[in-house]
Write a protein that holds these residues in place. Structure first.
Motif, PDB file in Angstrom:
ATOM      1  N   THR A 162      -6.572   3.508  -0.916  1.00  0.00           N
ATOM      2  CA  THR A 162      -5.593   2.997   0.050  1.00  0.00           C
ATOM      3  C   THR A 162      -6.292   2.336   1.228  1.00  0.00           C
ATOM      4  O   THR A 162      -5.951   1.236   1.646  1.00  0.00           O
ATOM      5  N   MET A 163      -7.298   3.037   1.750  1.00  0.00           N
ATOM      6  CA  MET A 163      -8.058   2.494   2.875  1.00  0.00           C
ATOM      7  C   MET A 163      -8.768   1.221   2.476  1.00  0.00           C
ATOM      8  O   MET A 163      -8.818   0.247   3.221  1.00  0.00           O
ATOM      9  N   ILE A 193       0.822  -1.214   0.000  1.00  0.00           N
ATOM     10  CA  ILE A 193       0.000   0.000   0.000  1.00  0.00           C
ATOM     11  C   ILE A 193       0.855   1.262   0.000  1.00  0.00           C
ATOM     12  O   ILE A 193       0.547   2.223  -0.691  1.00  0.00           O
ATOM     13  N   ILE A 228      -2.471   8.354   1.147  1.00  0.00           N
ATOM     14  CA  ILE A 228      -1.871   7.430   2.114  1.00  0.00           C
ATOM     15  C   ILE A 228      -1.915   7.995   3.526  1.00  0.00           C
ATOM     16  O   ILE A 228      -2.090   7.268   4.491  1.00  0.00           O
ATOM     17  N   ALA A 246     -10.195  10.617   8.000  1.00  0.00           N
ATOM     18  CA  ALA A 246     -11.366   9.757   8.186  1.00  0.00           C
ATOM     19  C   ALA A 246     -11.326   9.130   9.578  1.00  0.00           C
ATOM     20  O   ALA A 246     -12.357   9.021  10.255  1.00  0.00           O
ATOM     21  N   PRO A 292      -7.000   9.001   4.861  1.00  0.00           N
ATOM     22  CA  PRO A 292      -7.341   7.968   5.862  1.00  0.00           C
ATOM     23  C   PRO A 292      -7.246   8.494   7.293  1.00  0.00           C
ATOM     24  O   PRO A 292      -8.092   8.182   8.126  1.00  0.00           O
ATOM     25  N   ALA A 293      -6.218   9.332   7.546  1.00  0.00           N
ATOM     26  CA  ALA A 293      -6.070   9.851   8.906  1.00  0.00           C
ATOM     27  C   ALA A 293      -7.225  10.783   9.255  1.00  0.00           C
ATOM     28  O   ALA A 293      -7.757  10.746  10.364  1.00  0.00           O
ATOM     29  N   GLN A 347      -6.407  -1.650   2.382  1.00  0.00           N
ATOM     30  CA  GLN A 347      -6.039  -2.117   3.729  1.00  0.00           C
ATOM     31  C   GLN A 347      -7.176  -2.914   4.369  1.00  0.00           C
ATOM     32  O   GLN A 347      -6.966  -4.001   4.914  1.00  0.00           O
ATOM     33  N   LEU A 348      -8.381  -2.372   4.295  1.00  0.00           N
ATOM     34  CA  LEU A 348      -9.506  -3.063   4.926  1.00  0.00           C
ATOM     35  C   LEU A 348      -9.773  -4.404   4.245  1.00  0.00           C
ATOM     36  O   LEU A 348     -10.046  -5.409   4.908  1.00  0.00           O
ATOM     37  N   SER A 355     -16.589   2.972   8.176  1.00  0.00           N
ATOM     38  CA  SER A 355     -15.274   3.024   7.522  1.00  0.00           C
ATOM     39  C   SER A 355     -15.284   2.241   6.212  1.00  0.00           C
ATOM     40  O   SER A 355     -14.599   2.626   5.265  1.00  0.00           O
TER      41      SER A 355
END
Lengths: 446, 481
Positions: free
Chosen positions: A354-355, A133, A248, A255, A252-253, A358-359, A345
């Motif tokens: 990116t999120m 990622i 990145i 969120a 996401p941060a 990851q999820l 989320s």
């Protein structure tokens, strides 16, 4: 021509170094994943050994009193760590994969944490999902940001323009060679994961490959778009890095901040206070206050007499039961809140690749929050089974020596999971298609 | 002599603000800063309200207990909810990975539960947006964007040769350009500092302690040094690069190494060399050690048998029932002392392993100013592991005192005739519950930061020395072409 372009590319030292760096970090990440899995396996093995010792010793101490023995005895439930978790450690390092509980009130034990060095979590694990990622997109950027601008800046662009029949095809070819090279490194790492981590080649593995490739396609699309703007090398580099940071780090941060502020979980504290009160206050109440509720919950135990003027295990475990029964509501609300967080989320991640990657990785690797919630559900069930098994034995003061204690080994929770292909890949593919179309449109005009 | 540096800086400043991209980035970071401040403040307020609410509810539950046997109260126990430090608004530090709720009861050291991370869906892995994060992560990048061309562009355009021919010294050029970048960055840094001061002091109803002010002061000073370090790095790299493109790519590479890659690698290294025992092993080792010294739950334990015999001999009686105090309370007091000592020994061994795991990430500060500022900033904001341990220690001390206070009450007031703690004929008046002091967390003093973060301070000194040396050296050896 394609051959020439290819050899030209891999002759470059920076390309070699870039690929080698990516490959090496990829392999290191596999070994970090392997170490994580081994550590988990060791923890599980330890749990089995110490559970046996612990039971043997307590059975020796409390050989005449089933009720007292069960006050002490701890039983473990294990959320098995599949090999594929080594690719994406996810929440597994924060949320314990082993829970050891007594048959007393569960709420007070359910959320006890494992031994954790928070500094490890703060800096984050260097697992494969991180390499994919965070780092892979950087290499795509580094390889492609100056495809057009480099030739323009070195003055060779006009020559290329004269020699190529179709400039567009030429650029596309250069671009695809680079993407293919990076995808080859990705596949190499993933196939090395099979022997290193011992991952079975099954639907989960293919889903990881599909998600990884789709994720890299998104980044290829983004790079292609910036290239198609045909600006200077410096401009392209800055824009692409800005996009990288936005996707990145910042989005996401942001969120995450939003989620934390929007859905705090005071229910956790509420539950923990309620479970304490639910049990302890019963000591000061008439026994009926406990037993009426207990017998309403478990009518099958009504047949056991409750001694009026002295302590009895029936009353004691009835009181313990009340800690769970009376905190049930807030415990449920807490679970709903956590599930809501998960849902929100997921929804946000549809537009942040990116999120999403990851999820999805965590889901496939069974290291996501949802997996942990399911594990806690299994813990609820296991705890209830233990109670139903031991309650009558305690109430009848069944002889301790007649029980076959060897049978109480750590139990494995069987958590089923399926790969949701549409959810995993479709959002990534859609984003790729949209960006590519815009870029094609941009480049058609050269 | 200083005038020419200021002239160079002024020219840089003017050129920087003509660049639309710089303006856009600065504006965007400013916006993000507002969000960071808002969300840090909100989280601080919500969490502390929640924790204060349940802390007082837990206390109320405790005090409301009716007359009972003190050992029942020792088991009733209490809760400690970890309050967030005021400066956590600025730097979230480890907050999200640290638990905030601990149940304090007799005989047992519980874990601190309910960290934000345990409710996290996996997004936390990408980090959080705090004012500190913007200063640590985004401003260095902005500095690199601002500074990559500082000298390389002049070289590429041929203006560098002209400047040097006109008598401008390399040292002047490097210092002047660095000052120019610093000046531009101050347009963000100063508002950020003012906001932080306002957020962390203004809301505390002007009750900010000197300790907190001192912390703030150090935060401002060290973030300033941190940013200056990056300004100088940008100019030096720009000075040795042939083209602005090489300079940009090298600086981006440095940024990625410092902020994304090195921290994870150093921690992964530490964590893979030093392994944390499994919880089962840890707990079993404690259980075993207690059994060796004296297990108050084992009726045949030699330690307690000896204790009993010596008491009987001293008081010249033949059964514990004839002792002038409650024997069972006495036995539990001894048990609590033994088990707590043993637990603390094992726990400090565990913390030792954590410390070893983190050693690489600390030492690496000498190679990576990002780690130096990250560690120092967390410590100054009381959001680091030492501050957490301090909370845990205070909670544990409270737990121990609470348990022993209940044991003392039992020794003093409960008759030896009582048949265990459920005996309704031998209970204690509830007025004693209120006499137990409420748990109140005392924030750590800044001296703890000097002790735990000496390495970060040293790393900063090292970096300052290194850059001064490099400026000096480059001023002599750099070429115009």
């Amino acid at each position: 021509m394609t051959h020439l372009a290819f050899y030209n590319l891999i002759r470059s030292n920076s390309v070699k170094i870039g690929l080698l760096f990516l490959f090496l970090t990829g392999v290191i990440s596999l070994f970090i994943g392997k170490q994580f899995i081994q550590k988990q396996k060791q923890n599980i093995a330890d749990t089995a050994i110490y559970q046996e010792e612990h039971i043997t010793q307590n059975v020796k101490f409390h050989k005449d009193d089933m009720g007292l023995l069960l006050y002490y005895l701890k039983f473990s439930l294990v959320n098995e760590v599949p090999a594929i978790s080594g690719l994406s450690i996810g929440q597994r390092d924060v949320n314990s994969s082993i829970k050891s509980v007594t048959i007393r009130g569960l709420e007070g034990q359910k959320h006890d944490t494992d031994l954790n060095n928070p500094y490890n979590s703060l800096l984050g694990s260097l697992d494969f999902s991180f390499v994919l990622i965070f780092l892979f997109p950087l290499l795509i950027i580094a390889f492609t940001y100056n495809i057009i601008s480099e030739e323009k800046e070195s003055g060779t662009w006009s020559m290329v323009a004269v020699q190529s029949k179709s400039l567009f095809k030429h650029i596309l070819k250069l671009f695809l060679i680079r993407i293919a090279l990076i995808l080859a490194v990705l596949l190499l790492i993933l196939f090395l994961a099979i022997p290193i981590l011992g991952i079975p080649i099954n639907v989960d593995f293919w889903a990881i490959i599909a998600t990884s490739v789709s994720y890299l396609l998104v980044w290829s699309g983004i790079c292609f778009w910036v290239v198609s703007l045909q600006r200077s090398s410096n401009f392209s580099a800055v824009v692409l890095l800005a996009v990288w940071i936005l996707l990145i780090i910042i989005l996401p941060a942001a969120a995450n901040n939003y989620l934390v502020n929007k859905y705090p979980v005071p229910e956790a504290l509420e539950t923990t206070l309620k479970q304490r009160k639910g049990y302890h206050e019963k000591w000061d109440m008439p026994k009926e206050a406990t037993m009426d509720k207990f017998f309403a919950h478990y009518p099958q135990y009504k047949k056991y007499p409750v001694p009026k003027d002295k302590f009895s295990w029936l009353w004691y475990y009835g009181m313990q039961q009340m800690s769970d029964d009376e905190s049930l509501e807030s415990s449920k609300t807490m679970k709903e809140k956590i599930k809501l967080r998960e849902k929100v989320s997921q929804a946000i991640s549809l537009v942040i690749p990116t999120m999403h990657a990851q999820l999805t990785f965590n889901q496939i690797a069974q290291s996501d929050l949802n997996n942990h919630i399911l594990f806690l559900d299994h813990l609820d069930k296991y705890h209830e089974e233990l109670r139903l098994y031991f309650y009558p034995k305690i109430f009848e003061n069944y002889p301790v020596k007649n029980e076959n204690w060897k049978e109480f080994k750590p139990k494995y929770a069987s958590i089923t999971h399926t790969v949701n292909w549409t959810n995993s890949i479709l959002p990534l593919i859609l984003i790729t298609v949209i960006i590519s179309l815009i870029s094609f449109f941009n480049l058609r005009r050269i | 002599m200083m005038n020419s540096e200021i002239l160079v800086a002024k020219l840089f400043w003017k050129a920087a603000f003509k660049n639309k991209g710089v303006f856009l980035l600065t504006f965007f970071i400013g916006l993000l800063m507002v969000y960071a401040a808002y969300s840090g403040r909100k989280n601080f307020k919500t969490q502390n309200e929640i924790r204060a609410k349940y802390q007082s509810e837990a206390r109320k539950d405790w005090v409301d207990n009716p007359n009972k046997h003190p050992h029942r109260m020792a088991h009733y126990g209490h809760f400690a909810f970890r309050p967030k430090a005021p400066l956590s608004v600025f730097d979230f530090g480890m907050e999200s990975f640290l638990g905030n709720t601990i149940f304090l009861e007799a005989h047992k050291q519980n874990t601190v539960n309910f960290s934000e991370a345990s409710f996290s869906t996996g997004m936390l892995r990408f980090g959080e947006i705090s004012i500190a994060m913007i200063l640590q992560v985004l401003l260095p990048l902005l500095i690199f964007f601002l500074g990559f061309g500082a000298i390389a562009t002049e070289r590429q355009n041929g203006t560098l040769k002209m400047l040097l021919i006109q008598g401008l010294k390399w040292r002047t050029l490097i210092l002047g350009k660095s000052m120019g970048i610093i000046a531009v960055i101050m347009t963000l840094f100063i508002p950020i500092v003012l906001t932080t001061i306002f957020l962390c002091t203004g809301f505390q109803d002007m009750n900010t302690s000197t300790d907190e002010l001192l912390r703030l002061f150090f935060i401002i000073v060290f973030y300033f040094i941190y940013l200056v370090i990056f300004c100088v790095i940008a100019v030096l790299i720009s000075a040795i690069s042939k083209t602005s493109k090489t300079s940009l790519v090298s600086l981006i590479g440095i940024w990625l190494m410092f902020i994304i890659i090195i921290p994870r690698i150093s921690q992964a290294l530490g964590a893979s060399i030093y392994s944390i025992p499994s919880k089962a092993k840890f707990e079993s080792a404690i259980g075993e050690a207690i059994a060796k010294v004296g297990d108050s739950h084992n009726p045949d334990d030699p330690h307690y048998k000896a204790l009993k015999d010596s008491l009987l001999a001293v008081y010249n009686v033949d059964s514990v029932k004839q002792l002038p105090f409650n024997y069972s309370g006495y036995q539990m007091k001894e048990g609590e002392k033994i088990s707590t000592n043993i637990y603390n020994q094992h726990y400090s061994q565990l913390l030792d392993i954590y410390y070893k795991q983190n050693v690489f990430s600390r030492v690496i500060s000498f190679l990576n100013p990002f780690m130096a500022v990250k560690n120092l900033s967390m410590a100054l904001s009381s959001t680091d592991f030492s501050s957490f341990l301090n909370f845990q220690k205070q909670a544990e001390n409270y737990r121990y005192d609470l348990a022993q206070e209940m044991n003392n009450l039992q020794i003093k007031h409960i008759s030896n005739e009582a048949k265990g703690s459920s005996d309704k004929n031998h209970i204690l008046d509830k007025k004693h519950w209120e006499e137990v002091e409420e748990f109140k967390y005392k924030p750590t003093s800044i001296s703890l930061v000097f002790k735990s973060e000496w390495m970060s301070f040293a790393a900063f000194l090292f970096w300052i020395g290194l850059l001064v040396f490099l400026i000096h050296k480059f001023s002599k050896t750099l070429k115009a072409i």
